[in-house]
Structures are given as structure tokens and as C-alpha cells.
Design a protein around this motif. Structure first.
Motif, PDB file in Angstrom:
ATOM      1  N   GLU A   1       0.842  -1.198   0.000  1.00  0.00           N
ATOM      2  CA  GLU A   1       0.000   0.000   0.000  1.00  0.00           C
ATOM      3  C   GLU A   1       0.881   1.253   0.000  1.00  0.00           C
ATOM      4  OE1 GLU A   1      -3.642   1.684  -0.319  1.00  0.00           O
ATOM      5  OE2 GLU A   1      -3.427  -0.468   0.059  1.00  0.00           O
ATOM      6  N   LEU A   2       1.943   1.224   0.793  1.00  0.00           N
ATOM      7  CA  LEU A   2       2.833   2.376   0.910  1.00  0.00           C
ATOM      8  C   LEU A   2       3.460   2.747  -0.428  1.00  0.00           C
ATOM      9  CD1 LEU A   2       4.505   4.391   2.732  1.00  0.00           C
ATOM     10  CD2 LEU A   2       6.235   2.566   2.835  1.00  0.00           C
ATOM     11  N   VAL A   3       3.886   1.728  -1.211  1.00  0.00           N
ATOM     12  CA  VAL A   3       4.586   2.004  -2.475  1.00  0.00           C
ATOM     13  C   VAL A   3       3.625   1.970  -3.672  1.00  0.00           C
ATOM     14  CG1 VAL A   3       6.785   1.158  -1.583  1.00  0.00           C
ATOM     15  CG2 VAL A   3       5.264  -0.432  -2.790  1.00  0.00           C
ATOM     16  N   HIS A   4       2.321   2.016  -3.383  1.00  0.00           N
ATOM     17  CA  HIS A   4       1.284   2.077  -4.434  1.00  0.00           C
ATOM     18  C   HIS A   4       1.339   0.878  -5.381  1.00  0.00           C
ATOM     19  CE1 HIS A   4       0.884   6.759  -3.964  1.00  0.00           C
ATOM     20  NE2 HIS A   4       0.463   6.081  -2.907  1.00  0.00           N
ATOM     21  N   LEU A   5       1.531  -0.310  -4.790  1.00  0.00           N
ATOM     22  CA  LEU A   5       1.521  -1.553  -5.565  1.00  0.00           C
ATOM     23  C   LEU A   5       0.583  -2.575  -4.926  1.00  0.00           C
ATOM     24  CD1 LEU A   5       5.345  -1.988  -6.350  1.00  0.00           C
ATOM     25  CD2 LEU A   5       3.560  -1.283  -7.955  1.00  0.00           C
ATOM     26  N   ALA A   6      -0.527  -2.111  -4.367  1.00  0.00           N
ATOM     27  CA  ALA A   6      -1.430  -2.982  -3.614  1.00  0.00           C
ATOM     28  C   ALA A   6      -1.958  -4.143  -4.448  1.00  0.00           C
ATOM     29  CB  ALA A   6      -2.590  -2.166  -3.050  1.00  0.00           C
ATOM     30  N   ASP A   7      -2.119  -3.956  -5.747  1.00  0.00           N
ATOM     31  CA  ASP A   7      -2.680  -5.002  -6.611  1.00  0.00           C
ATOM     32  C   ASP A   7      -1.607  -5.813  -7.337  1.00  0.00           C
ATOM     33  OD1 ASP A   7      -5.264  -4.156  -5.931  1.00  0.00           O
ATOM     34  OD2 ASP A   7      -5.279  -2.653  -7.529  1.00  0.00           O
ATOM     35  N   TYR A   8      -0.348  -5.655  -6.935  1.00  0.00           N
ATOM     36  CA  TYR A   8       0.750  -6.283  -7.670  1.00  0.00           C
ATOM     37  C   TYR A   8       1.431  -7.406  -6.890  1.00  0.00           C
ATOM     38  CZ  TYR A   8       0.563  -2.536 -11.153  1.00  0.00           C
ATOM     39  OH  TYR A   8       0.168  -1.686 -12.159  1.00  0.00           O
ATOM     40  N   GLY A   9       0.887  -7.788  -5.757  1.00  0.00           N
ATOM     41  CA  GLY A   9       1.554  -8.747  -4.892  1.00  0.00           C
ATOM     42  C   GLY A   9       1.901 -10.060  -5.547  1.00  0.00           C
ATOM     43  N   GLN A  10       1.040 -10.544  -6.441  1.00  0.00           N
ATOM     44  CA  GLN A  10       1.267 -11.852  -7.061  1.00  0.00           C
ATOM     45  C   GLN A  10       1.980 -11.759  -8.405  1.00  0.00           C
ATOM     46  OE1 GLN A  10       0.760 -14.395  -5.055  1.00  0.00           O
ATOM     47  NE2 GLN A  10       0.070 -12.770  -3.649  1.00  0.00           N
TER      48      GLN A  10
ATOM     49  N   GLU B   1       6.128   9.585   4.714  1.00  0.00           N
ATOM     50  CA  GLU B   1       5.061   8.788   5.320  1.00  0.00           C
ATOM     51  C   GLU B   1       5.585   7.845   6.396  1.00  0.00           C
ATOM     52  OE1 GLU B   1       2.337   6.859   2.681  1.00  0.00           O
ATOM     53  OE2 GLU B   1       2.083   8.640   1.409  1.00  0.00           O
ATOM     54  N   VAL B   2       6.737   7.213   6.163  1.00  0.00           N
ATOM     55  CA  VAL B   2       7.243   6.247   7.148  1.00  0.00           C
ATOM     56  C   VAL B   2       8.063   6.925   8.240  1.00  0.00           C
ATOM     57  CG1 VAL B   2       7.227   4.318   5.525  1.00  0.00           C
ATOM     58  CG2 VAL B   2       9.306   5.691   5.771  1.00  0.00           C
ATOM     59  N   GLY B   3       8.646   8.100   7.942  1.00  0.00           N
ATOM     60  CA  GLY B   3       9.431   8.822   8.944  1.00  0.00           C
ATOM     61  C   GLY B   3      10.789   8.230   9.227  1.00  0.00           C
ATOM     62  N   THR B   4      11.239   7.306   8.379  1.00  0.00           N
ATOM     63  CA  THR B   4      12.557   6.694   8.542  1.00  0.00           C
ATOM     64  C   THR B   4      13.639   7.640   8.044  1.00  0.00           C
ATOM     65  OG1 THR B   4      11.604   4.486   8.221  1.00  0.00           O
ATOM     66  CG2 THR B   4      13.979   4.686   7.903  1.00  0.00           C
ATOM     67  N   THR B   5      14.786   7.628   8.699  1.00  0.00           N
ATOM     68  CA  THR B   5      15.928   8.415   8.232  1.00  0.00           C
ATOM     69  C   THR B   5      16.474   7.787   6.951  1.00  0.00           C
ATOM     70  OG1 THR B   5      16.491   9.019  10.503  1.00  0.00           O
ATOM     71  CG2 THR B   5      18.223   9.279   8.841  1.00  0.00           C
ATOM     72  N   PHE B   6      16.562   8.591   5.886  1.00  0.00           N
ATOM     73  CA  PHE B   6      17.111   8.138   4.609  1.00  0.00           C
ATOM     74  C   PHE B   6      18.474   8.810   4.409  1.00  0.00           C
ATOM     75  CE2 PHE B   6      13.437   6.693   1.620  1.00  0.00           C
ATOM     76  CZ  PHE B   6      12.876   5.938   2.630  1.00  0.00           C
ATOM     77  N   ILE B   7      19.470   8.011   4.015  1.00  0.00           N
ATOM     78  CA  ILE B   7      20.764   8.547   3.576  1.00  0.00           C
ATOM     79  C   ILE B   7      20.939   8.160   2.124  1.00  0.00           C
ATOM     80  CG2 ILE B   7      23.257   8.580   3.915  1.00  0.00           C
ATOM     81  CD1 ILE B   7      22.816   7.872   6.813  1.00  0.00           C
ATOM     82  N   TYR B   8      21.009   9.171   1.266  1.00  0.00           N
ATOM     83  CA  TYR B   8      20.966   8.967  -0.178  1.00  0.00           C
ATOM     84  C   TYR B   8      22.300   9.394  -0.787  1.00  0.00           C
ATOM     85  CZ  TYR B   8      18.629   8.820  -4.743  1.00  0.00           C
ATOM     86  OH  TYR B   8      18.240   8.489  -6.035  1.00  0.00           O
TER      87      TYR B   8
END
Length: 363
Positions: free
Chosen positions: A121-130, A184-191
């Protein structure tokens, strides 16, 4: 300042006689999108590898989430990584790829399914699981890799040039997607990136790395508007960098002697007459044509080339003194300007340039 998620103190890394990282210190607040930006070979990936545990520093300490990481292996650290080469499992479905880390931790099936659904859901792939990995576009594969890295809830997510293999339009879309996901997740990202536009688009803070050292660490706006060194000014965005000497100093005002011409400039550091300087003037600060007649600094130039960029164009210019410039012009203004091969007046105000000391004046 928020509690730092990542703190580096005096980090140095030697590879034999080569100093790849030289006494680097910085702190990243919890929940920041932080970019290490610089040219190839500058040391930014080595810094990231030391944070992740794939390299150990020669000297210095690294703390993540308040814990000293000295000697800890990658799997012992609260981090996860996403590379340009995603290494997704082609024989697994999208959902199975995302679930892999949870299954290795022996998470219950109910909890695994819940977490995988949340990530999809977060990455907008809710219908792509299979779906199979081979059935996904490049951008969708990137999102699966992000979901797989985030599902174990790392304190810090490290991303090493993850969008480098994508075409320009998809890369720009994914930049916005990554920033949305991080928010949305609030995780620290190092890019880690060499792409200045990428860093400016996404980052809360940018560290510009050069020859193993951090030249400047600040917000994107501050780095672009107020670069601290000539390297930063030249690397972040395009600029006209002119080399000369201070021929007159009067408080915060100065005159710079360039080949064949004197230029007025604002002086933002203490310097004496004779000091060697670089003068940076952004292309968008140059005025061309009739509007330049009232400018403090004026030069007659010849139009060598016009690079059309859609809504604007870059004019490549050379002055009578042999100085080269790039000026940025809107599409509307182009109709009122001379064409390639013709002459045009350019101008700018002293406060539109920025001076950097290159050498001190002789005693």
C-alpha cells in the motif's frame, strides 16, 4: 535539534596510502532525508559503506540510534540498503520478495502478511503482490526494492544511486515517490548521488563531498544561494566562475581585476588588496540586451551558441576580453535578443556575484 539517528565523529578511511575519507563529522536528525552529493570517487559511497558496516573506519566513531557501531557487522546494525542493481529474486513474486526479510526472522505468517500488505500500500503496488518481477516496469521494481528494505523497520535506510539506471522522466517521478515514502514512514534516509538535481529535489539536508572531505553541509536552498566554496558553487547548479585578483577593497565592497576588465563585487570575507579570488555569477543573474545598460557591471559579448531547453535557453557567450559566460533566458525574452554570431550586452549587479578566496595577498 532533534535526537540524531546517525552521528559520525572524526571518520577517516585509508586504503593503503590513499585517504578516501578524511576526518568527516556530521549528525543526521531522526527522520531526515539526507544526501551525500559529489563527483565519482569523492568518498561518498565509502562513507555510506562505513555507516552500513561493509567497511570499517581507520579512525573515528559511528553511532546509529544512540549506539556505537564500532566492530559491528552489517547484519548487526539497524540499517538496510538499496543499490542501483536491485538484486530482486526473479523466481519470487512481488509479495514474496518483500516478505523475504521477515521470513528470515521467522516472523509469523499473519504478521508477515500484514506487513507485506502495508508495504504494498505504501509504495502504491497494492494489486501487484502476485506479479512476477519480470512483469514490472523499472519504476515498479524500484518500489519493490524500497518496500523490501523498509519492511523490517530499519532505523536508517541507505540508498546508493538507486535511480541511476532509470530514464530521465521515470527518474524524476521516482524522486518524488521516494520523498513521499520517506515522509510517510518517517525513517531516516541517507541517499548517495552525483546528481545535483536529484539531491536538491529530495533532501532536507545535503553534504557536498570533495576529495574525502565535506565542503559544505546545509539545506538545498542555502547551498545553492550561499555556497561556501568555489567547488560547491560550480558543482551545485551551473555558474560562471571567473578567476582574478582584488584590486580594491572598501569594507564589504570590492573591485576584482579580471583579464582586461575590472568588476565590482560584494565582499563577504576579510581580504586585502591583491588576494586571489574566484567570482561566481549564476546564469539566471545575468541580464542581456537593453536591460543590461543600467547594470553596474557591463560587458560586450558575442553569442557563440544557443542551447534550447524548452521553457528557457542557455546562451553561450564570449566577451571582448575572452571571458566566457552562460546566461539563462526565458523563451519569451529570446525573441528580443540577437541571434548566434551577433553581439549583445550583458550585465549584473555586485550583489548577484559571490567571491571565494583562492590565495592570500602577498605580504
Amino acid at each position: 535539534m532533534l535526537q540524531p539517528d546517525v552521528e559520525l565523529t572524526g571518520i577517516t578511511k585509508h586504503f593503503g596510502s590513499v585517504v578516501a575519507v578524511d576526518n568527516v563529522s556530521f549528525a543526521i536528525p531522526r527522520g531526515d532525508f539526507f544526501s551525500l552529493l559529489g563527483p565519482s570517487g569523492c568518498g561518498k559511497t565509502t562513507i555510506m559503506r562505513m555507516i552500513s558496516g561493509f567497511e570499517q573506519p581507520t579512525r573515528g566513531t559511528i553511532e546509529i540510534a544512540g549506539q556505537n557501531m564500532s566492530g559491528k557487522k552489517p547484519y548487526e546494525r539497524p540499517t538496510n540498503l538499496v543499490f542501483q542493481h536491485l538484486s530482486l529474486f526473479p523466481h519470487m513474486s512481488v509479495a514474496q520478495n518483500i516478505a523475504f526479510g521477515l521470513e528470515m526472522k521467522r516472523t509469523s505468517r499473519t504478521e508477515t502478511d500484514r506487513q507485506v500488505a502495508r508495504m504494498l500500500e505504501l509504495v502504491h503496488l497494492a494489486d501487484y503482490g502476485q506479479r512476477k518481477i519480470s512483469q514490472l516496469s523499472g519504476g515498479q521494481k524500484q518500489r519493490v526494492a524500497i518496500a523490501r528494505a523498509l519492511v523490517n523497520a530499519p532505523a536508517v535506510l541507505l540508498l546508493d544511486e538507486p535511480l541511476g539506471a532509470l530514464d530521465l522522466k521515470l527518474r524524476e517521478q521516482m524522486q518524488l515517490e521516494l520523498k513521499r515514502i520517506q515522509r510517510e514512514v518517517g525513517t531516516t534516509f541517507i541517499y548517495v548521488t552525483h546528481d545535483q538535481k536529484e539531491a536538491i529535489t529530495m533532501s532536507d539536508k545535503i553534504a557536498v563531498v570533495n576529495h574525502g572531505r565535506i565542503e559544505q553541509m546545509d539545506s538545498a536552498v542555502e547551498i545553492y544561494e550561499n555556497p561556501k566554496t568555489a567547488f560547491v558553487a560550480n558543482f551545485i547548479g551551473e555558474t560562471n566562475l571567473l578567476e582574478g585578483n582584488l584590486s580594491l577593497v572598501n569594507g564589504s565592497a570590492a573591485t576584482v581585476s579580471l583579464p582586461g576588465v575590472d568588476i565590482r563585487a560584494a565582499l563577504n570575507f576579510k581580504a586585502a588588496k591583491g588576494t586571489g579570488v574566484s567570482l561566481s555569477v549564476r546564469p539566471e543573474s545575468l541580464v542581456m540586451g537593453q536591460g543590461a545598460t543600467s547594470a553596474t557591471n557591463r560587458l560586450n559579448t558575442r553569442i557563440e551558441d544557443i542551447v534550447y531547453l524548452g521553457s528557457m535557453a542557455h546562451y553561450r557567450l564570449v566577451s571582448q576580453e575572452g571571458l566566457r559566460f552562460t546566461a539563462e533566458v526565458t523563451q519569451k525574452a529570446m525573441a528580443e535578443l540577437p541571434v548566434r554570431g551577433e553581439t549583445v550586452l550583458i550585465g549584473w549587479e555586485p550583489e548577484d556575484g559571490r567571491l571565494f578566496e583562492t590565495r592570500q595577498a602577498a605580504a
